[in-house]
Design a protein around this motif. Sequence first.
Motif, PDB file in Angstrom:
ATOM      1  N   ARG A 161      32.459 -37.079 -27.565  1.00 42.90           N
ATOM      2  CA  ARG A 161      32.628 -36.200 -26.401  1.00 42.90           C
ATOM      3  C   ARG A 161      32.610 -34.728 -26.802  1.00 42.90           C
ATOM      4  NH1 ARG A 161      33.695 -39.013 -21.756  1.00 42.90           N
ATOM      5  NH2 ARG A 161      34.836 -40.989 -21.883  1.00 42.90           N
ATOM      6  N   THR A 162      33.067 -34.428 -28.002  1.00 40.60           N
ATOM      7  CA  THR A 162      33.069 -33.049 -28.466  1.00 40.60           C
ATOM      8  C   THR A 162      31.644 -32.521 -28.588  1.00 40.60           C
ATOM      9  OG1 THR A 162      35.100 -33.529 -29.659  1.00 40.60           O
ATOM     10  CG2 THR A 162      33.984 -31.492 -30.220  1.00 40.60           C
ATOM     11  N   GLY A 163      30.709 -33.389 -28.956  1.00 42.91           N
ATOM     12  CA  GLY A 163      29.314 -32.973 -29.018  1.00 42.91           C
ATOM     13  C   GLY A 163      28.789 -32.520 -27.670  1.00 42.91           C
ATOM     14  N   LEU A 164      29.272 -33.139 -26.613  1.00 49.68           N
ATOM     15  CA  LEU A 164      28.854 -32.762 -25.264  1.00 49.68           C
ATOM     16  C   LEU A 164      29.325 -31.350 -24.915  1.00 49.68           C
ATOM     17  CD1 LEU A 164      27.305 -33.930 -22.885  1.00 49.68           C
ATOM     18  CD2 LEU A 164      29.449 -34.891 -22.026  1.00 49.68           C
ATOM     19  N   VAL A 165      30.486 -30.978 -25.432  1.00 50.64           N
ATOM     20  CA  VAL A 165      30.991 -29.621 -25.210  1.00 50.64           C
ATOM     21  C   VAL A 165      30.079 -28.598 -25.879  1.00 50.64           C
ATOM     22  CG1 VAL A 165      32.916 -28.055 -25.678  1.00 50.64           C
ATOM     23  CG2 VAL A 165      33.370 -30.383 -24.913  1.00 50.64           C
ATOM     24  N   GLY A 166      29.635 -28.894 -27.113  1.00 51.23           N
ATOM     25  CA  GLY A 166      28.709 -28.000 -27.796  1.00 51.23           C
ATOM     26  C   GLY A 166      27.389 -27.878 -27.055  1.00 51.23           C
ATOM     27  N   LEU A 167      26.910 -28.986 -26.532  1.00 50.68           N
ATOM     28  CA  LEU A 167      25.672 -28.961 -25.745  1.00 50.68           C
ATOM     29  C   LEU A 167      25.835 -28.084 -24.510  1.00 50.68           C
ATOM     30  CD1 LEU A 167      22.837 -30.126 -24.961  1.00 50.68           C
ATOM     31  CD2 LEU A 167      24.085 -31.930 -23.755  1.00 50.68           C
ATOM     32  N   ALA A 168      26.939 -28.260 -23.808  1.00 50.23           N
ATOM     33  CA  ALA A 168      27.162 -27.501 -22.572  1.00 50.23           C
ATOM     34  C   ALA A 168      27.239 -26.002 -22.841  1.00 50.23           C
ATOM     35  CB  ALA A 168      28.441 -27.986 -21.896  1.00 50.23           C
ATOM     36  N   LYS A 169      27.921 -25.621 -23.909  1.00 49.01           N
ATOM     37  CA  LYS A 169      28.038 -24.194 -24.228  1.00 49.01           C
ATOM     38  C   LYS A 169      26.673 -23.602 -24.545  1.00 49.01           C
ATOM     39  CE  LYS A 169      30.465 -20.476 -24.883  1.00 49.01           C
ATOM     40  NZ  LYS A 169      31.139 -19.809 -23.756  1.00 49.01           N
ATOM     41  N   SER A 170      25.875 -24.333 -25.305  1.00 46.77           N
ATOM     42  CA  SER A 170      24.528 -23.864 -25.633  1.00 46.77           C
ATOM     43  C   SER A 170      23.660 -23.761 -24.378  1.00 46.77           C
ATOM     44  CB  SER A 170      23.876 -24.809 -26.645  1.00 46.77           C
ATOM     45  OG  SER A 170      24.626 -24.872 -27.837  1.00 46.77           O
ATOM     46  N   LEU A 171      23.732 -24.787 -23.522  1.00 44.52           N
ATOM     47  CA  LEU A 171      22.948 -24.774 -22.288  1.00 44.52           C
ATOM     48  C   LEU A 171      23.353 -23.636 -21.357  1.00 44.52           C
ATOM     49  CD1 LEU A 171      22.532 -28.491 -21.154  1.00 44.52           C
ATOM     50  CD2 LEU A 171      20.718 -26.885 -21.716  1.00 44.52           C
ATOM     51  N   SER A 172      24.638 -23.355 -21.318  1.00 45.78           N
ATOM     52  CA  SER A 172      25.097 -22.273 -20.435  1.00 45.78           C
ATOM     53  C   SER A 172      24.451 -20.944 -20.823  1.00 45.78           C
ATOM     54  CB  SER A 172      26.617 -22.161 -20.471  1.00 45.78           C
ATOM     55  OG  SER A 172      27.082 -21.638 -21.707  1.00 45.78           O
ATOM     56  N   ASN A 173      24.232 -20.747 -22.119  1.00 43.86           N
ATOM     57  CA  ASN A 173      23.575 -19.519 -22.582  1.00 43.86           C
ATOM     58  C   ASN A 173      22.101 -19.508 -22.205  1.00 43.86           C
ATOM     59  OD1 ASN A 173      25.977 -18.679 -23.787  1.00 43.86           O
ATOM     60  ND2 ASN A 173      25.467 -19.582 -25.760  1.00 43.86           N
ATOM     61  N   GLU A 174      21.458 -20.654 -22.286  1.00 43.12           N
ATOM     62  CA  GLU A 174      20.041 -20.743 -21.966  1.00 43.12           C
ATOM     63  C   GLU A 174      19.754 -20.613 -20.475  1.00 43.12           C
ATOM     64  OE1 GLU A 174      17.770 -23.984 -23.507  1.00 43.12           O
ATOM     65  OE2 GLU A 174      18.872 -24.037 -25.407  1.00 43.12           O
ATOM     66  N   LEU A 175      20.636 -21.192 -19.656  1.00 41.61           N
ATOM     67  CA  LEU A 175      20.319 -21.355 -18.239  1.00 41.61           C
ATOM     68  C   LEU A 175      20.975 -20.337 -17.314  1.00 41.61           C
ATOM     69  CD1 LEU A 175      20.561 -25.268 -18.042  1.00 41.61           C
ATOM     70  CD2 LEU A 175      18.514 -23.853 -18.369  1.00 41.61           C
ATOM     71  N   GLY A 176      21.841 -19.512 -17.861  1.00 46.18           N
ATOM     72  CA  GLY A 176      22.546 -18.543 -17.017  1.00 46.18           C
ATOM     73  C   GLY A 176      21.620 -17.639 -16.222  1.00 46.18           C
ATOM     74  N   LYS A 177      20.501 -17.245 -16.830  1.00 48.77           N
ATOM     75  CA  LYS A 177      19.583 -16.326 -16.142  1.00 48.77           C
ATOM     76  C   LYS A 177      18.912 -16.968 -14.937  1.00 48.77           C
ATOM     77  CE  LYS A 177      15.901 -17.383 -19.462  1.00 48.77           C
ATOM     78  NZ  LYS A 177      15.052 -16.793 -20.543  1.00 48.77           N
ATOM     79  N   TYR A 178      19.016 -18.284 -14.834  1.00 46.03           N
ATOM     80  CA  TYR A 178      18.458 -18.996 -13.673  1.00 46.03           C
ATOM     81  C   TYR A 178      19.536 -19.302 -12.623  1.00 46.03           C
ATOM     82  CZ  TYR A 178      14.537 -19.743 -16.847  1.00 46.03           C
ATOM     83  OH  TYR A 178      13.493 -19.562 -17.723  1.00 46.03           O
TER      84      TYR A 178
END
Length: 262
Positions: A161-178
């Motif tokens: 489950r901790t890996g999912l947190v890392g994924l979400a944080k990375s995605l938030s940086n990528e997708l914020g501009k959308y």
Amino acid sequence: MYLGISRKSVLVTAASKGIGRAIAEEFVSEGAKVAICSRNKEHLLKTSDEIKNKFGVEVLWCVCDLSKRKDIENTINAVNNEFNGIDILVNNCGGPPRGNFLDFEEEDWQSAIDQVFLSAVTATKLVVPNMMEKEWGRIINITSISVKQPVDSLILSNAVRTGLVGLAKSLSNELGKYNITVNNVAPGYTLTNRLYELAVSRAKEMNTSHEEVLSEIAKGIPMNRLAAPEEIAATVVFLASMKASYITGCTIPVDGGYIKGL
């Protein structure tokens, strides 16, 4: 409070019971168009009927084993066809088995990764292009307090489950501009079938009753009680709302104060 999600399309995975079902019901109560999925068709039919009786609204349901990519693809396609896209994705799933490190073999680890991590990766990858095109979206992962404070004898959940947190944080940086937000909700001890099963298992080891186990768990929580699934659902729906448009990349515990860290 006006949440601004009426008529938004929502998919909640593993939503035939427990926290997933409570989340689906909360979205229905806010006027969203809701789809649910689960491996168990009987449970899905029962839940969809009960939601219709309670709210007078039909929910779309799909049989889906989250460990199978094809099932996830079929579910996403069905929801897209019915709702013309998915605005809000809630990645929820059951937890891996209880046990310690030496109890598990490589296939157990792979199963946990498929169930918890890759299911969210697959579903998210399938919905993000449409969200980018619309320049609006919400992705919310249901994790666990174990991502903040490991839980004894839940080594698979603690790790994966901790890996999912890392994924979400990375995605938030990528997708914020959308204008797409990505967050995690980390439930504490909540009155679900999953907790009941864990309590029964622990009770056998301790030669006591599961009621005593649940009571002892509650004593370790500052609020001195277990959570109701509806309390987790309320947080999820807020994160999906217009009011939470500047919250992204966060992991929010809903745990009655159980986690000891700052």
